[in-house]
Design a protein around this motif. Structure first.
Motif, PDB file in Angstrom:
ATOM      1  N   THR A 193       0.836  -1.198   0.000  1.00 35.67           N
ATOM      2  CA  THR A 193       0.000   0.000   0.000  1.00 35.67           C
ATOM      3  C   THR A 193       0.872   1.250   0.000  1.00 35.67           C
ATOM      4  N   CYS A 194       0.496   2.196  -0.826  1.00 35.70           N
ATOM      5  CA  CYS A 194       1.197   3.493  -0.835  1.00 35.70           C
ATOM      6  C   CYS A 194       0.808   4.265   0.423  1.00 35.70           C
ATOM      7  N   TYR A 195       1.799   4.689   1.200  1.00 38.35           N
ATOM      8  CA  TYR A 195       1.539   5.296   2.509  1.00 38.35           C
ATOM      9  C   TYR A 195       0.669   6.542   2.414  1.00 38.35           C
ATOM     10  N   VAL A 196       0.982   7.439   1.473  1.00 43.23           N
ATOM     11  CA  VAL A 196       0.227   8.691   1.397  1.00 43.23           C
ATOM     12  C   VAL A 196      -1.132   8.500   0.721  1.00 43.23           C
ATOM     13  N   HIS A 197      -1.429   7.312   0.244  1.00 43.83           N
ATOM     14  CA  HIS A 197      -2.762   7.025  -0.277  1.00 43.83           C
ATOM     15  C   HIS A 197      -3.699   6.530   0.820  1.00 43.83           C
ATOM     16  N   THR A 198      -3.190   6.442   2.051  1.00 46.03           N
ATOM     17  CA  THR A 198      -4.010   6.054   3.191  1.00 46.03           C
ATOM     18  C   THR A 198      -4.377   7.299   3.993  1.00 46.03           C
ATOM     19  N   VAL A 199      -5.443   7.209   4.760  1.00 43.97           N
ATOM     20  CA  VAL A 199      -5.882   8.354   5.568  1.00 43.97           C
ATOM     21  C   VAL A 199      -4.819   8.773   6.582  1.00 43.97           C
ATOM     22  N   PRO A 200      -4.268   7.848   7.386  1.00 47.44           N
ATOM     23  CA  PRO A 200      -3.259   8.297   8.362  1.00 47.44           C
ATOM     24  C   PRO A 200      -2.005   8.854   7.703  1.00 47.44           C
ATOM     25  N   GLY A 201      -1.614   8.294   6.559  1.00 44.34           N
ATOM     26  CA  GLY A 201      -0.432   8.802   5.867  1.00 44.34           C
ATOM     27  C   GLY A 201      -0.629  10.227   5.393  1.00 44.34           C
ATOM     28  N   LEU A 202      -1.771  10.506   4.784  1.00 44.41           N
ATOM     29  CA  LEU A 202      -2.057  11.854   4.310  1.00 44.41           C
ATOM     30  C   LEU A 202      -2.161  12.839   5.470  1.00 44.41           C
ATOM     31  N   LEU A 203      -2.773  12.408   6.574  1.00 44.07           N
ATOM     32  CA  LEU A 203      -2.897  13.292   7.735  1.00 44.07           C
ATOM     33  C   LEU A 203      -1.528  13.611   8.328  1.00 44.07           C
ATOM     34  N   LYS A 204      -0.640  12.620   8.360  1.00 45.69           N
ATOM     35  CA  LYS A 204       0.707  12.867   8.885  1.00 45.69           C
ATOM     36  C   LYS A 204       1.465  13.866   7.996  1.00 45.69           C
ATOM     37  N   VAL A 205       1.297  13.760   6.701  1.00 43.94           N
ATOM     38  CA  VAL A 205       1.923  14.716   5.790  1.00 43.94           C
ATOM     39  C   VAL A 205       1.394  16.120   6.074  1.00 43.94           C
ATOM     40  N   LEU A 206       0.094  16.255   6.235  1.00 40.74           N
ATOM     41  CA  LEU A 206      -0.499  17.564   6.496  1.00 40.74           C
ATOM     42  C   LEU A 206      -0.064  18.122   7.846  1.00 40.74           C
ATOM     43  N   GLU A 207       0.031  17.257   8.852  1.00 46.02           N
ATOM     44  CA  GLU A 207       0.466  17.705  10.184  1.00 46.02           C
ATOM     45  C   GLU A 207       1.886  18.264  10.142  1.00 46.02           C
ATOM     46  N   THR A 208       2.787  17.520   9.533  1.00 50.15           N
ATOM     47  CA  THR A 208       4.184  17.957   9.490  1.00 50.15           C
ATOM     48  C   THR A 208       4.363  19.155   8.564  1.00 50.15           C
ATOM     49  N   PHE A 209       3.610  19.186   7.479  1.00 52.69           N
ATOM     50  CA  PHE A 209       3.721  20.316   6.552  1.00 52.69           C
ATOM     51  C   PHE A 209       3.231  21.606   7.202  1.00 52.69           C
ATOM     52  N   THR A 210       2.101  21.542   7.882  1.00 51.51           N
ATOM     53  CA  THR A 210       1.567  22.727   8.560  1.00 51.51           C
ATOM     54  C   THR A 210       2.524  23.196   9.649  1.00 51.51           C
ATOM     55  N   ALA A 211       3.106  22.248  10.375  1.00 50.62           N
ATOM     56  CA  ALA A 211       4.092  22.611  11.395  1.00 50.62           C
ATOM     57  C   ALA A 211       5.292  23.298  10.754  1.00 50.62           C
ATOM     58  N   GLY A 212       5.688  22.834   9.583  1.00 48.22           N
ATOM     59  CA  GLY A 212       6.808  23.455   8.882  1.00 48.22           C
ATOM     60  C   GLY A 212       6.524  24.905   8.526  1.00 48.22           C
ATOM     61  N   ILE A 213       5.292  25.197   8.116  1.00 51.41           N
ATOM     62  CA  ILE A 213       4.924  26.593   7.819  1.00 51.41           C
ATOM     63  C   ILE A 213       4.964  27.429   9.092  1.00 51.41           C
ATOM     64  N   ILE A 214       4.487  26.853  10.198  1.00 48.48           N
ATOM     65  CA  ILE A 214       4.542  27.567  11.482  1.00 48.48           C
ATOM     66  C   ILE A 214       5.980  27.915  11.830  1.00 48.48           C
ATOM     67  N   PHE A 215       6.891  26.968  11.636  1.00 48.17           N
ATOM     68  CA  PHE A 215       8.300  27.221  11.945  1.00 48.17           C
ATOM     69  C   PHE A 215       8.858  28.351  11.077  1.00 48.17           C
ATOM     70  N   THR A 216       8.346  28.478   9.866  1.00 49.72           N
ATOM     71  CA  THR A 216       8.803  29.568   8.997  1.00 49.72           C
ATOM     72  C   THR A 216       8.485  30.926   9.627  1.00 49.72           C
ATOM     73  N   PHE A 217       7.282  31.056  10.159  1.00 44.84           N
ATOM     74  CA  PHE A 217       6.911  32.320  10.819  1.00 44.84           C
ATOM     75  C   PHE A 217       7.681  32.497  12.123  1.00 44.84           C
ATOM     76  N   LEU A 218       7.952  31.394  12.811  1.00 39.04           N
ATOM     77  CA  LEU A 218       8.649  31.485  14.095  1.00 39.04           C
ATOM     78  C   LEU A 218      10.136  31.779  13.938  1.00 39.04           C
ATOM     79  N   SER A 219      10.605  31.827  12.687  1.00 44.39           N
ATOM     80  CA  SER A 219      11.989  32.256  12.472  1.00 44.39           C
ATOM     81  C   SER A 219      12.180  33.702  12.922  1.00 44.39           C
ATOM     82  N   ASN A 220      11.073  34.434  13.019  1.00 46.63           N
ATOM     83  CA  ASN A 220      11.091  35.764  13.630  1.00 46.63           C
ATOM     84  C   ASN A 220      10.979  35.570  15.143  1.00 46.63           C
ATOM     85  N   THR A 221      12.117  35.486  15.805  1.00 52.04           N
ATOM     86  CA  THR A 221      12.125  35.135  17.227  1.00 52.04           C
ATOM     87  C   THR A 221      11.478  36.183  18.122  1.00 52.04           C
ATOM     88  N   SER A 222      11.270  37.379  17.604  1.00 48.85           N
ATOM     89  CA  SER A 222      10.622  38.420  18.415  1.00 48.85           C
ATOM     90  C   SER A 222       9.177  38.069  18.732  1.00 48.85           C
TER      91      SER A 222
END
Length: 302
Positions: free
Chosen positions: A149-178
């Motif tokens: 089974t392709c991992y990202v073709h499953t519900v948990p796989g897709l959700l994990k991708v979205l969780e980590t991707f969204t966190a990555g965007i948050i980290f981009t904004f948090l690069s402004n440490t102020s």
């Protein structure tokens, strides 16, 4: 799970390479080159977008090289699951770069060569995103791995991708440490984002590597506990971030007009704070959906 690939439909790989991999390389390279050619006029958003396109180009080139020389069997995991998972991230990254670059930069450029280059870069980035999306949606079937089974073709796989991707965007904004330094409650929020990202990445690696059996408990129970923990952490982060960023009683700024930098800067500090709050709420909802899925797996399928 197999630790490597001992077979491959060569005709399918040639089709994928000619109609997807090479165009992906061309589009990401072209977007990078067009913006790089703008020199200092490209701005911080241009540099950030170039980083994304450069990363996607480099990883795609590595994938093409590994598959061309048939090195897949040397990896301690099923290679094609990893490459499709990467394509899912690349789809989101190129789409994000196209959207942010056009909204926050391109539309403010005056008519002329610079705007033409920026519009062209945005267009080829969108094409790259579409090519990666096709990679995710259809390439797995061309390889004819019927028993895996392709991992990202499953519900948990897709959700994990979205969780980590969204966190990555948050980290981009948090690069402004102020946004959070010298405020323990907000520093806790940053710790939450980091902890949950690491846990989600760990769960993905266990699944991609086929290492679920090394756990002392069944994988669904492990995932349920992990996701519940992450949901509780994200709830605390959302509450604290809203209180300390937008309520005057806690030193926050409730209105956009309270931040004078917003009159001159589209991505001012207040906007960044709001973006983190919205992304935190979105990721919390994704984690809740993940929690519901694993709760159903544990309690209704046993």
């Amino acid at each position: 799970m197999s630790t490597g690939v001992t077979y491959r439909n060569l005709e399918a790989w040639n089709t994928v390479c000619c109609f997807l991999r090479l165009p992906q390389l061309f589009c990401t390279c072209m977007a990078f080159s067009l913006v790089a050619d703008m020199g200092i006029s490209r701005g911080d958003i241009g540099n950030w977008s170039m980083t994304i396109w450069g990363f996607c180009f480099a990883v795609t080139l590595i994938i093409v090289t590994v598959e061309f020389f048939d090195f897949e069997s040397r990896f301690p995991f099923f290679w094609y699951n990893l490459s499709i998972t990467y394509a899912c991230y690349a789809t989101l990254l190129c789409l994000l770069a196209s959207s942010i670059y056009s909204v926050t930069y391109v539309q403010f450029l005056p008519d002329g060569p610079l705007q033409d280059r920026a519009v062209a870069a945005t267009a080829v980035s969108c094409i790259a995103s579409a090519l990666y999306a096709i990679d995710v949606a259809f390439v797995w079937n061309w390889y004819e791995f019927d028993e895996i089974t392709c991992y990202v073709h499953t519900v948990p796989g897709l959700l994990k991708v979205l969780e980590t991707f969204t966190a990555g965007i948050i980290f981009t904004f948090l690069s402004n440490t102020s946004l959070y330094l010298h405020q323990p409650a907000l520093e806790w929020c940053v710790a939450v984002y980091s902890i949950c990202f690491i846990l989600a990445a760990l769960a993905m690696l266990l699944k991609l590597g086929g290492w679920e059996n090394i756990l002392p408990v069944r994988f669904p129970i492990f995932q349920l506990g992990l996701t519940l923990f992450s949901v509780l952490l994200y709830i605390s982060a959302l509450v604290l971030w809203l209180l300390y960023q937008f309520y005057e009683e806690f030193g926050g700024q409730p209105q956009w007009s309270d931040d004078i930098s917003c009159f001159d800067d589209l991505m001012c500090t207040w906007i960044q704070r709001m973006a983190v709050a919205i992304l935190t709420a979105i990721n919390l909802l994704i984690y809740v959906a993940d929690l519901v899925y694993w709760a159903c797996q544990v309690f209704y399928r046993d």
